[in-house]
Design a protein around this motif. Structure first.
Motif, mmCIF file in Angstrom:
data_model
loop_
_atom_site.group_PDB
_atom_site.id
_atom_site.type_symbol
_atom_site.label_atom_id
_atom_site.label_comp_id
_atom_site.label_asym_id
_atom_site.label_seq_id
_atom_site.Cartn_x
_atom_site.Cartn_y
_atom_site.Cartn_z
ATOM 1 N N ARG A 199 -13.131 0.608 1.385
ATOM 2 C CA ARG A 199 -12.325 -0.300 2.205
ATOM 3 C C ARG A 199 -13.169 -1.434 2.775
ATOM 4 N NH1 ARG A 199 -9.060 2.401 6.817
ATOM 5 N NH2 ARG A 199 -7.598 0.718 6.368
ATOM 6 N N HIS A 242 -7.863 -2.993 1.367
ATOM 7 C CA HIS A 242 -8.396 -4.148 2.088
ATOM 8 C C HIS A 242 -9.733 -4.622 1.504
ATOM 9 C CE1 HIS A 242 -5.429 -3.343 5.358
ATOM 10 N NE2 HIS A 242 -5.503 -4.656 5.472
ATOM 11 N N ASN A 243 -9.784 -4.722 0.179
ATOM 12 C CA ASN A 243 -10.975 -5.254 -0.480
ATOM 13 C C ASN A 243 -10.675 -6.620 -1.088
ATOM 14 O OD1 ASN A 243 -12.672 -2.807 -0.159
ATOM 15 N ND2 ASN A 243 -11.149 -1.882 -1.515
ATOM 16 N N THR A 244 -11.728 -7.355 -1.396
ATOM 17 C CA THR A 244 -11.614 -8.655 -2.051
ATOM 18 C C THR A 244 -12.462 -8.646 -3.317
ATOM 19 O OG1 THR A 244 -11.209 -9.852 0.018
ATOM 20 C CG2 THR A 244 -12.058 -11.127 -1.833
ATOM 21 N N SER A 284 -5.268 -5.569 -0.908
ATOM 22 C CA SER A 284 -6.485 -6.196 -1.417
ATOM 23 C C SER A 284 -6.163 -7.551 -2.036
ATOM 24 C CB SER A 284 -7.171 -5.288 -2.444
ATOM 25 O OG SER A 284 -7.653 -4.110 -1.833
ATOM 26 N N ASN A 313 -0.753 -6.247 -2.487
ATOM 27 C CA ASN A 313 -1.958 -6.966 -2.896
ATOM 28 C C ASN A 313 -1.606 -8.406 -3.244
ATOM 29 O OD1 ASN A 313 -3.891 -4.547 -3.131
ATOM 30 N ND2 ASN A 313 -2.179 -3.928 -4.433
ATOM 31 N N THR A 441 -4.238 -9.125 3.973
ATOM 32 C CA THR A 441 -4.916 -8.561 2.803
ATOM 33 C C THR A 441 -6.364 -9.028 2.729
ATOM 34 O OG1 THR A 441 -4.146 -10.400 1.423
ATOM 35 C CG2 THR A 441 -2.805 -8.404 1.438
#
Length: 449
Positions: A199, A242-244, A284, A313, A441
């Motif tokens: 995360r 919640h990643n990029t 994300s 997302n 996000t």
């Protein structure tokens, strides 16, 4: 605007506020208690909520929430991350808090490494490789072999040993809010393990210094690279939230061309293969990337597995595979797909259902620029399914499967052999997704109070 009950659900799911005092206590106590009255959430010990997609099935996904004080780590360098992860044979619960951006292309002392460092001592050079396998002399009927291909493999192995971080079971990896947490140039390998949470991380510039030339790939051959930013192989109960993901700062437009084909240094962003199962990907952002998410590495990967939920997302500047699905039961809901060309990445399609994949796509929002074709939002091989409804294109309810089928001979089936029940957070209306997901996000929205 969503109903009040929905807003409360979103506040809880997003974990936007973390108690700074509780985090300090957690560093010594190893486990924290949620303070429901104060509205604070312990980001590092948070587990996947009930009914939140396939990863909540069965035993659920708890990651390293049971870690004791000796197995809670804060890391800022590649060497610290390797030490904190330890051995994949050690199933002891652990929490790894990533503070700042970790450059995978560094040695144990922190010295920057380049492609030249990995090639050193292997005998590989790009010029020699190009000379050895020029189609004009080598031909196009067989894969490269011989001295330079062996040297390329050795160089690639050296890079892999440095940039691949192997994640053990019962692990939570969380970026420290406000620290620009993430990994650049590296790959998280979640392989044959259970119960992992990733995360609040930014994954960027995952690049292969030594792509392989395959003259038999397609009509004109292709350069194929290794290393997904995050790769799941035979993994179960994984929550990526919640990643990029981005190719930046090196975009595909910077890649040179050899033998008339792009020298592609990027592979997948988040691939889910080799019989991986019970995965949830949520909140994300995927941006500026080509082959983004592969579910199932072949048409015979692992039937009965590959159960994946993909919800809330944002996908923008994604050429393809958002996702490409094989065999599994895939739930794609409440996503925002912006198919406008971004940084030179021109979208070809979003969802590809093949090899009898059973996709349910509902309440998603596609933004299609002027001149774009709705028939190109999907892709199929004539065996896959895309069920579901409530999908919007530029704010208008649209049957995206019907649009595809009207323009293609290989039809996508419109019914699936399963019905999603693990649907926490599902919004039946997709109308507000573009604005809602813009601020909820990716790896920059979780904060410490």
């Amino acid at each position: 605007m969503p109903a009040p009950s929905h807003r409360r659900s979103l506040r809880k799911r997003r974990a936007l506020v973390v108690s700074a005092a509780a985090l300090v206590a957690g560093a010594s106590a190893g486990a924290l208690v949620l303070n429901a009255n104060a509205g604070t959430v312990d980001l590092y010990h948070q587990t996947l909520a009930a009914k939140d997609g396939w990863a909540s099935s069965g035993t659920g996904t708890t990651g390293g929430t049971k870690a004791d004080a000796a197995h809670v780590f804060t890391v800022s360098t590649r060497a610290e991350l390797v030490k904190a992860l330890g051995s994949t044979s050690d199933k002891t619960p652990r929490i790894v808090r990533v503070k700042g951006t970790i450059d995978a292309n560094t040695d144990d002392s922190g010295k920057k490494l380049t492609c030249a460092n990995y090639a050193s001592g292997t005998g590989y050079s790009l010029a020699a490789y190009l000379k050895a396998f020029d189609p004009a002399t080598y031909g196009r009927s067989k894969l490269p072999s011989g001295t330079q291909e062996t040297a390329r493999e050795k160089a690639q192995d050296k890079q892999a040993k440095n940039i691949a971080f192997k994640v053990p079971a019962n692990t939570t990896i969380v970026g420290v809010p406000g620290s620009k947490a993430g990994i650049t140039g590296g790959t998280l390998e979640i392989q044959n393990v259970d119960n992992v949470i990733v995360r609040n991380m930014t994954f960027s510039a995952t690049e292969d210094c030594f792509p392989q030339w395959d003259p038999t790939d397609g009509d004109d051959g292709n350069w194929n690279s290794e290393y997904d930013s995050v790769t799941l192989r035979g993994a179960t109960h994984v929550w990526a939230d919640h990643n990029t993901f981005t190719d930046a700062p090196r975009l595909d437009s910077a890649n040179p061309t050899y033998f008339g084909r792009e020298f592609q240094v990027h592979d997948g962003a988040l691939d889910i293969t080799k019989g991986s199962d019970l995965v949830t990907v949520s909140y994300s952002q995927f941006a500026s990337h080509d082959k983004t998410m592969l579910i199932g590495s072949s048409d015979t990967d692992s039937s009965g597995k590959l159960r994946v939920s993909i919800h809330h997302n944002v996908w923008k500047g994604i050429v393809q595979r958002a996702p490409l699905s094989r065999l599994g039961q895939i739930h794609v809901y409440n996503n925002f797909f912006d198919t406008t060309t971004l940084n030179g990445y021109a979208p070809q399609y979003s969802i590809y259902s093949r090899a009898k994949a059973q996709v349910v796509a509902e309440s998603n929002f596609w933004k299609v620029p002027s001149g774009g074709k709705v028939a190109k939002l999907l892709k199929g091989d004539g065996t896959g399914s895309v069920a579901g409804g409530g999908n919007l294109v530029n704010g208008t309810t649209t049957d995206v499967v019907a649009a595809y089928n009207a323009a293609n001979s290989k039809k996508i089936k419109t019914t699936a052999n399963w019905k999603p029940t693990l649907t926490a957070g599902l919004q039946t209306s997709a109308q507000n997704l573009p604005t809602e997901l813009a601020t909820t996000t990716g790896a920059t929205v979780l904060k410490v109070s």
